[in-house]
Write a protein that holds these residues in place. Structure first.
Motif, PDB file in Angstrom:
ATOM      1  N   MET A  13       0.847  -1.175   0.000  1.00 30.82           N
ATOM      2  CA  MET A  13       0.000   0.000   0.000  1.00 30.82           C
ATOM      3  C   MET A  13       0.893   1.239   0.000  1.00 30.82           C
ATOM      4  N   GLN A  14       0.523   2.221  -0.761  1.00 31.53           N
ATOM      5  CA  GLN A  14       1.314   3.438  -0.747  1.00 31.53           C
ATOM      6  C   GLN A  14       0.445   4.666  -0.967  1.00 31.53           C
ATOM      7  N   LEU A  15       0.952   5.796  -0.505  1.00 34.20           N
ATOM      8  CA  LEU A  15       0.264   7.076  -0.594  1.00 34.20           C
ATOM      9  C   LEU A  15       1.249   8.102  -1.128  1.00 34.20           C
ATOM     10  N   GLU A  16       0.838   8.824  -2.159  1.00 39.05           N
ATOM     11  CA  GLU A  16       1.653   9.909  -2.696  1.00 39.05           C
ATOM     12  C   GLU A  16       1.507  11.116  -1.768  1.00 39.05           C
ATOM     13  N   ILE A  17       2.632  11.724  -1.429  1.00 35.62           N
ATOM     14  CA  ILE A  17       2.669  12.863  -0.506  1.00 35.62           C
ATOM     15  C   ILE A  17       3.152  14.095  -1.263  1.00 35.62           C
ATOM     16  N   ARG A  18       2.384  15.179  -1.194  1.00 29.87           N
ATOM     17  CA  ARG A  18       2.815  16.458  -1.778  1.00 29.87           C
ATOM     18  C   ARG A  18       3.717  17.178  -0.776  1.00 29.87           C
ATOM     19  N   PRO A  19       4.562  18.089  -1.233  1.00 27.25           N
ATOM     20  CA  PRO A  19       5.429  18.833  -0.314  1.00 27.25           C
ATOM     21  C   PRO A  19       4.663  19.947   0.401  1.00 27.25           C
ATOM     22  N   ASP A  20       3.736  19.547   1.252  1.00 26.50           N
ATOM     23  CA  ASP A  20       2.857  20.474   1.962  1.00 26.50           C
ATOM     24  C   ASP A  20       2.675  19.940   3.380  1.00 26.50           C
ATOM     25  N   PRO A  21       2.912  20.753   4.418  1.00 29.52           N
ATOM     26  CA  PRO A  21       2.771  20.281   5.794  1.00 29.52           C
ATOM     27  C   PRO A  21       1.399  19.678   6.118  1.00 29.52           C
ATOM     28  N   ALA A  22       0.349  20.070   5.410  1.00 32.37           N
ATOM     29  CA  ALA A  22      -0.979  19.490   5.640  1.00 32.37           C
ATOM     30  C   ALA A  22      -1.010  17.999   5.294  1.00 32.37           C
ATOM     31  N   GLU A  23      -0.066  17.556   4.503  1.00 32.85           N
ATOM     32  CA  GLU A  23       0.001  16.146   4.107  1.00 32.85           C
ATOM     33  C   GLU A  23       0.300  15.224   5.285  1.00 32.85           C
TER      34      GLU A  23
ATOM     35  N   ALA B 230      -2.933   6.042   7.223  1.00 29.45           N
ATOM     36  CA  ALA B 230      -2.329   4.901   7.914  1.00 29.45           C
ATOM     37  C   ALA B 230      -3.316   4.268   8.894  1.00 29.45           C
ATOM     38  N   ARG B 231      -4.058   5.094   9.635  1.00 31.16           N
ATOM     39  CA  ARG B 231      -5.073   4.558  10.562  1.00 31.16           C
ATOM     40  C   ARG B 231      -6.118   3.733   9.821  1.00 31.16           C
TER      41      ARG B 231
ATOM     42  N   VAL C 110      -4.006  -5.575  13.570  1.00 27.76           N
ATOM     43  CA  VAL C 110      -3.487  -4.579  14.512  1.00 27.76           C
ATOM     44  C   VAL C 110      -4.662  -3.703  14.912  1.00 27.76           C
ATOM     45  N   GLY C 111      -5.054  -3.760  16.184  1.00 28.73           N
ATOM     46  CA  GLY C 111      -6.175  -2.965  16.660  1.00 28.73           C
ATOM     47  C   GLY C 111      -5.845  -1.489  16.693  1.00 28.73           C
ATOM     48  N   ALA C 112      -6.777  -0.656  16.278  1.00 26.57           N
ATOM     49  CA  ALA C 112      -6.552   0.793  16.210  1.00 26.57           C
ATOM     50  C   ALA C 112      -6.264   1.398  17.576  1.00 26.57           C
ATOM     51  N   ASP C 113      -6.668   0.725  18.654  1.00 24.83           N
ATOM     52  CA  ASP C 113      -6.468   1.283  19.992  1.00 24.83           C
ATOM     53  C   ASP C 113      -5.294   0.648  20.740  1.00 24.83           C
ATOM     54  N   GLU C 114      -4.547  -0.218  20.091  1.00 26.80           N
ATOM     55  CA  GLU C 114      -3.417  -0.834  20.797  1.00 26.80           C
ATOM     56  C   GLU C 114      -2.151   0.016  20.652  1.00 26.80           C
ATOM     57  N   PRO C 115      -1.209  -0.117  21.581  1.00 26.16           N
ATOM     58  CA  PRO C 115       0.002   0.711  21.558  1.00 26.16           C
ATOM     59  C   PRO C 115       0.775   0.645  20.238  1.00 26.16           C
ATOM     60  N   LEU C 116       0.805  -0.512  19.593  1.00 29.52           N
ATOM     61  CA  LEU C 116       1.513  -0.628  18.319  1.00 29.52           C
ATOM     62  C   LEU C 116       0.939   0.338  17.287  1.00 29.52           C
ATOM     63  N   ALA C 117      -0.381   0.468  17.261  1.00 35.74           N
ATOM     64  CA  ALA C 117      -1.022   1.381  16.301  1.00 35.74           C
ATOM     65  C   ALA C 117      -0.627   2.826  16.597  1.00 35.74           C
TER      66      ALA C 117
ATOM     67  N   THR D 281       2.065   3.886  18.127  1.00 35.18           N
ATOM     68  CA  THR D 281       3.476   4.050  17.776  1.00 35.18           C
ATOM     69  C   THR D 281       3.636   4.187  16.269  1.00 35.18           C
ATOM     70  N   LEU D 282       2.928   3.362  15.528  1.00 39.35           N
ATOM     71  CA  LEU D 282       2.978   3.429  14.063  1.00 39.35           C
ATOM     72  C   LEU D 282       2.566   4.808  13.564  1.00 39.35           C
ATOM     73  N   ILE D 283       1.486   5.357  14.105  1.00 36.96           N
ATOM     74  CA  ILE D 283       0.999   6.661  13.655  1.00 36.96           C
ATOM     75  C   ILE D 283       2.014   7.755  13.996  1.00 36.96           C
ATOM     76  N   LEU D 284       2.653   7.665  15.152  1.00 41.56           N
ATOM     77  CA  LEU D 284       3.698   8.635  15.504  1.00 41.56           C
ATOM     78  C   LEU D 284       4.874   8.535  14.533  1.00 41.56           C
ATOM     79  N   LEU D 285       5.261   7.324  14.175  1.00 44.04           N
ATOM     80  CA  LEU D 285       6.358   7.146  13.224  1.00 44.04           C
ATOM     81  C   LEU D 285       5.994   7.675  11.836  1.00 44.04           C
ATOM     82  N   VAL D 286       4.744   7.477  11.416  1.00 46.01           N
ATOM     83  CA  VAL D 286       4.276   8.050  10.152  1.00 46.01           C
ATOM     84  C   VAL D 286       4.447   9.560  10.206  1.00 46.01           C
ATOM     85  N   SER D 287       4.001  10.172  11.292  1.00 48.53           N
ATOM     86  CA  SER D 287       4.127  11.631  11.455  1.00 48.53           C
ATOM     87  C   SER D 287       5.563  12.092  11.321  1.00 48.53           C
ATOM     88  N   GLU D 288       6.463  11.424  12.011  1.00 46.72           N
ATOM     89  CA  GLU D 288       7.863  11.855  12.020  1.00 46.72           C
ATOM     90  C   GLU D 288       8.511  11.718  10.647  1.00 46.72           C
ATOM     91  N   LEU D 289       8.329  10.563   9.999  1.00 48.00           N
ATOM     92  CA  LEU D 289       9.001  10.354   8.717  1.00 48.00           C
ATOM     93  C   LEU D 289       8.393  11.204   7.600  1.00 48.00           C
TER      94      LEU D 289
END
Length: 155
Positions: free
Chosen positions: A1-11, A19-20, A28-35, A37-45
């Protein structure tokens, strides 16, 4: 699965929502710690790609195929951008509002790295589903001290 990202902070917010939504049916349950953590990593990268390159990027996500694979197959997150510059360590002081993204990735992911991809690069990380054993406080303090004031910036 992939998502194209534009060079815009709103992305960054759009990437988190995307990702959610991909977690549904992955085991992977949406309310478990792994989820979370994954969303935080998506944000950072994604933030690193958008802010530091100013170029389009691609977010790739590999999730387990359901409950049967959920315990054994790691979650893999990858952000490819068109900048050929390697991620470099960067020192920030305690009052800085940025510059800690890859230090967070290093602390949260089970594995991470980067590689050249065409004219650009790909920064990836993996999360294992299994529970991690509790660490001895003394070991944790030594590890935390090793990262004091150190941050990474992907450019």
């Amino acid at each position: 699965m992939q998502l194209e990202i534009r060079p815009d902070p709103a992305e960054v917010g759009r990437a988190r929502r995307w990702a959610r939504a991909r977690l549904v049916g992955s085991g992977v349950g949406a309310d478990e710690p792994l989820a979370e953590t994954l969303i935080l990593l998506v944000s950072e990268l994604v933030t690193n790609a958008v802010v530091h390159t100013g170029r389009p990027a691609v977010l790739r996500l590999s999730l387990p195929g359901g409950e049967a694979e959920a315990e054994t197959v790691p979650v893999r997150l990858e952000v490819a951008d068109r900048s050929g510059l390697a991620p470099v360590p960067r020192w920030v002081d305690g009052d800085a509002t940025g510059g800690r993204g890859l230090a967070l990735v290093d602390g949260l992911a089970d594995r991470w790295g980067w590689s050249r991809e065409g004219a650009g690069k790909s920064i990836w990380c993996e999360l294992d589903r299994c529970e991690r054993p509790q660490q001895d406080t003394k070991v944790y303090d030594i590890e935390a001290a090793a990262y004091e004031g150190l941050a990474f910036e992907a450019v």
